[in-house]
Structure formats: C-alpha cells, structure tokens
Design a protein around this motif. Sequence first.
Motif, PDB file in Angstrom:
ATOM      1  N   ILE A 336       0.586  -1.356   0.312  1.00 22.32           N
ATOM      2  CA  ILE A 336       0.410   0.199  -0.579  1.00 22.32           C
ATOM      3  C   ILE A 336       1.042   1.542  -0.085  1.00 22.32           C
ATOM      4  O   ILE A 336       0.262   2.247  -0.778  1.00 22.32           O
ATOM      5  N   ASP A 340      -0.507   3.981  -3.169  1.00 26.25           N
ATOM      6  CA  ASP A 340      -1.701   4.678  -2.233  1.00 26.25           C
ATOM      7  C   ASP A 340      -0.679   6.819  -2.878  1.00 26.25           C
ATOM      8  O   ASP A 340       0.542   6.606  -2.143  1.00 26.25           O
ATOM      9  N   LYS A 342      -1.623   9.487  -1.928  1.00 24.86           N
ATOM     10  CA  LYS A 342      -1.337  10.496  -0.711  1.00 24.86           C
ATOM     11  C   LYS A 342      -0.034  10.268   0.379  1.00 24.86           C
ATOM     12  O   LYS A 342       0.299  10.547   0.516  1.00 24.86           O
ATOM     13  N   ILE A 343       0.054   9.006   0.737  1.00 25.31           N
ATOM     14  CA  ILE A 343       0.921   8.480   1.152  1.00 25.31           C
ATOM     15  C   ILE A 343       1.866   8.413   0.079  1.00 25.31           C
ATOM     16  O   ILE A 343       3.090   8.980   1.512  1.00 25.31           O
ATOM     17  N   TYR A 402      -3.143   6.241   8.940  1.00 25.25           N
ATOM     18  CA  TYR A 402      -3.929   7.874   8.396  1.00 25.25           C
ATOM     19  C   TYR A 402      -4.132   6.560   7.043  1.00 25.25           C
ATOM     20  O   TYR A 402      -3.391   6.647   6.381  1.00 25.25           O
ATOM     21  N   SER A 403      -5.523   7.354   6.696  1.00 25.61           N
ATOM     22  CA  SER A 403      -6.215   6.172   5.224  1.00 25.61           C
ATOM     23  C   SER A 403      -7.087   7.254   4.729  1.00 25.61           C
ATOM     24  O   SER A 403      -7.965   6.728   5.823  1.00 25.61           O
ATOM     25  N   ASP A 404      -7.537   7.510   3.868  1.00 25.94           N
ATOM     26  CA  ASP A 404      -8.701   7.746   3.290  1.00 25.94           C
ATOM     27  C   ASP A 404      -9.663   6.744   3.217  1.00 25.94           C
ATOM     28  O   ASP A 404     -11.124   6.521   3.229  1.00 25.94           O
ATOM     29  N   ASP A 405      -8.764   5.505   3.234  1.00 19.98           N
ATOM     30  CA  ASP A 405     -10.095   4.358   3.393  1.00 19.98           C
ATOM     31  C   ASP A 405      -9.765   3.361   4.590  1.00 19.98           C
ATOM     32  O   ASP A 405      -9.929   1.832   4.422  1.00 19.98           O
ATOM     33  N   PHE A 483      -3.671   2.080   8.650  1.00 17.19           N
ATOM     34  CA  PHE A 483      -4.565   3.000   7.779  1.00 17.19           C
ATOM     35  C   PHE A 483      -5.937   2.951   8.489  1.00 17.19           C
ATOM     36  O   PHE A 483      -7.116   2.311   7.617  1.00 17.19           O
TER      37      PHE A 483
END
Length: 551
Positions: A336, A340, A342-343, A402-405, A483
Amino acid sequence: MAGLLDTLTTSLFNLFRFIDADPVQLQAIVSLKLKTDNRRQHVSYRNKIQKDPKLSFLITIFVYGLMGIFFGLLIIGIKSFILVMVTFFSYLIIMIGMTLITDFSSILLDTSDNTIILPRPVSGRTLYIARLIHIMLYLSQLTIGLSIVPSLAVYFSYGAGALFSFLVLIVCGVLIALLLTNAAYLLILRFSSEENLRSIINYFQIAMAVLLMAGYQILPRAGSAIGFDSTEFHISWWYLLVPPVWLAATMESVYYGIVDAKHIAMAFCAIVVPSAGTYVVSKYLTPLFNKKLGALVVDREIKTKKLVSKSWLKNISRLINRSVVERASFELVYRIVGRDRKIKLKIYPTIGYMFVFGLAWFLNDKSAVASVLEHSTDTRYHVVLFYLPFFIVQVACHEIAYSDDFKASWIYFSAPFKTPGEVLSGMIKAVMLRFFVPAYAVISIFLLAVWGINSIDEIVFGLLNNYLMTMTLMSIQKHYLPFSMSPNVRNQSGEFMRTILASIIIGIMGFGHYLLTTWPIFMDVLIPVQLTVAIYLHQAYRKITWDDVTL
C-alpha cells in the motif's frame, strides 16, 4: 455604472460565444459549482465538525500575502527594474502552476461532470470552460493575496502608469500558468493514461516539495558561487523561451519607453500568447481533452503486469516474519505504501530531504566539495549521515496510521488473531524494508567509499542504533493499527510530552555514537548489547494487546 456593467456583461457573453461556449449554461454551471463548494462540510466519524474550509483558504491567502510583502520590499530595494520583475513574475507563474497541479488537478480531471451534464444539451467545450472559470475564480483570490503589496510598491516607486501595466501583466501571467498547465495535461493525456497522469502529478508534487527545501537549504550557501550577488540582468534572444521575461521586458518597455526589436517581441509574446493560447485550447484541443476523459471512465482495466505476484516479497516475508498474521501485515503495508498516492506524498519528500540535508552538510564548508571529501576522514561530522534515514522512518511510522480508506480497518477486528502486536510488528518491518534499508544502503556505500573498510563497525553500530531509536519511538507513542484512522481525526493532545521524551532519548543515543567515534573499540563491545536490547524491544512490541491500541 449600470451602463458599464451592461457593456462588460455583453462583451463577456460575446467572448464566450466566440469560443463556442454557451454563456447562459456557463453561468448556471459555475454558480452551482460555487454553491456546492460553499455548502460542503467535513465531518468526521466522531461527529466533530472540522474547521471551516474557508478558514484554511484565508490562511493560504494570508501566507501568500506575507510572500507579497517580501516581493514588495524587493521592488523597493533592488535597483535593477527588470531583475526584480523577472523574479516576481517567475514566482507568480510557478506558484499558480503549482496550485493548479496540487489543488485543482482533481477539478480539471473530474469525470463525474461528464456523466451528469454531457448527456444533456450541453457541449463539452462549455463544460470545460466552466471548469476553467471555476478554477480562475479561486486563483484570482490567491493572486490578489500575492500581488496586493507588490502592486502598492510599484505604484509608490514607479507611478500609476506602471501600476496599470503591472496589473494587466499579472492577469497575463495567470493565463500563461493556466495555459502551460492545461497544455501539459493535454500532452500527457494524448500519450498516456489517467492512471499515469495522476502518478506524474503525484511525483511532480513530491519533486516540488523537495526542490523548495533544496532551495531553502542549498541556495543561500551556494549563492556567491552561482552569481546571485549580481543585480544586473541583460535580455538575450533566448529569453523568448522564458515567459516571466516576456512580462518583465514588457514592463520595462512601458515604464522606460524602450521600443526595439527585443522588447516588441517580448511584449507580443506577453499579450498575444496567453489570449491566443486560451482560444486555441478551448476551440480545438478541448474536444480531444473531453474525449480522452470520457474514454478514461470506461477504460479502467488493470494492467497485466500489476497482477503478477511479487514472489520475491513473499520470500522475504517468510524469511523475516514468524507468524501468518505478521506476514500478512508486512505484505499489506509494503504494497500500500508503494501504491497510495496520498501516503507517498507525505512520506516520499522526506527521502529527498535526506539527500538535501546531506548535500547541505557538505556545503557548510566554504571549501569546494572535493576538498571537503578529502579532509572528511579527519572529522567526526559524518556521524549525522547515519541518522538521516531515521527521519524517513519517523514520518512513515506516524503517517502509516491514516488513510482515506480507514473504514476497511474492520478486517482487523474480524480476523482470527488475539493480539494486534503481530500486525504492528509486520508494519514496522515493512516500513524499515521499504524506506530505511535502501536509504541506509546508499549512505553505507558512500561511507565505505570515503572512509574505507574501517567504517564497517560504525555502519553496523549506526544500523542497530537506528533500529533502537525506531523501537523506542514506537514504544513511547500511541499505538495505531496501519491505515485504521481517518485523516480528519488527527489528535495532537498528549503527543507533546511523548515527542519531547523521544527526542531526548534519540539525542542521547546519537550523541553517544558521536563520542564513541574517538574509541572505536567500544563500538565492537556495544554491538552485541545493542542487538540484545533490539530483540527484547521488538519482542515486547509484538506482545502489545488491544488495551494498548488507540482505536
């Protein structure tokens, strides 16, 4: 006044019709976009309303205004008129371009509008122009924040005539930035896919963050060598390829009344290129742009190469992880953080910062880099290089939660394992392998090349010290599953004392390494102790229970 407004409105309507866009539909679409922006609220799952997005936007304008004060002082203080104008217009175009790429690329490349609006009697050109107007309204506010103080400085230094041309050329500069950004998007979309385009934008954001840090750290140290001390700036013909020089030369031509071939060519480019470019893009390239975006909605297939299993990763996972849960966590996190965007945008700039700080370390000396390398073996300042990769791990371990998912984290609570320590252990190993090991390997090769084979004990000592620092930091801080947290619920309360304590421990360990460089024999004695403590800390970390995890 009413007559003037009517004339302006009529002129705008005629302009939109000239580029084959329906002005009534434009007004309706843009009004709806602005209402949607104003009504949008960001509420977390903890039912805490986040700060008004307008506040963050006003803060951004305030920051731009502070930079405007800096350029206002430059306009007053620097004697070379064209040099200061080139500097200002370069900053204007770069900042507007960066804002377009970082903040508005999602609007420009949004395909949801195509699905909702285009089935109705609305042309693709009208929709595209509406997107541009939507973006321009926000860019105008940022431009005002950046330009208001420089405009006052131009007025008091050069008069009202110079101010009028300055304001006109600011509009031209914004149009140039918008034109260049759209041309870049169209060019990339012509030969690439949406996925590649978003990846390119992501890496561009990372590169710009690193370049800004590099400019802040390195340029002041290398200014005299580059020649920034000079305030003279002479126009050459090749500056026809540099848009900021077009605008600056036009300002010079208007203020000093210079009329020659070079200044006429520059003024022609400054005025004609943005207006003609906007017409060409909207008239001829927009259909291609919308057609490509429409095709991207359908063409979402995954490349075959992405379905190929990474057997080497599974082999490493089986080698360094003890349990099935730990292996699953390791492979999940490793994959990931490499996908990802954003990460990557939060972590990857730190990799660039590491090399920037390393280069800044060499430029601290007034001597040439070759001379610094020649005498570097006589100093102990190289110790700082061992700990530059730790900053990457520190940022990665903080951001990995932290993750949007984050809603997908329900899998942790349904999976058949008793303690989350194995998940956290796999996470640490994935972060170390993905970020720390490559960076530390590069530094180790460099140190071996400069300091020779005698530096192996220091490399091993620094490696174990970094791991001890990482485990100390992770043991002190709150424990989050990877996440599992929404980006909107970052809570800094209670973290200050943990950060201070971790900084003290890390400072002591780094300073201890610095002192031990005088007595290398003690490093060989302490390496087995370091290894024992590292194993103990990792085993303790694997035993973290659900009561210790922040959910």
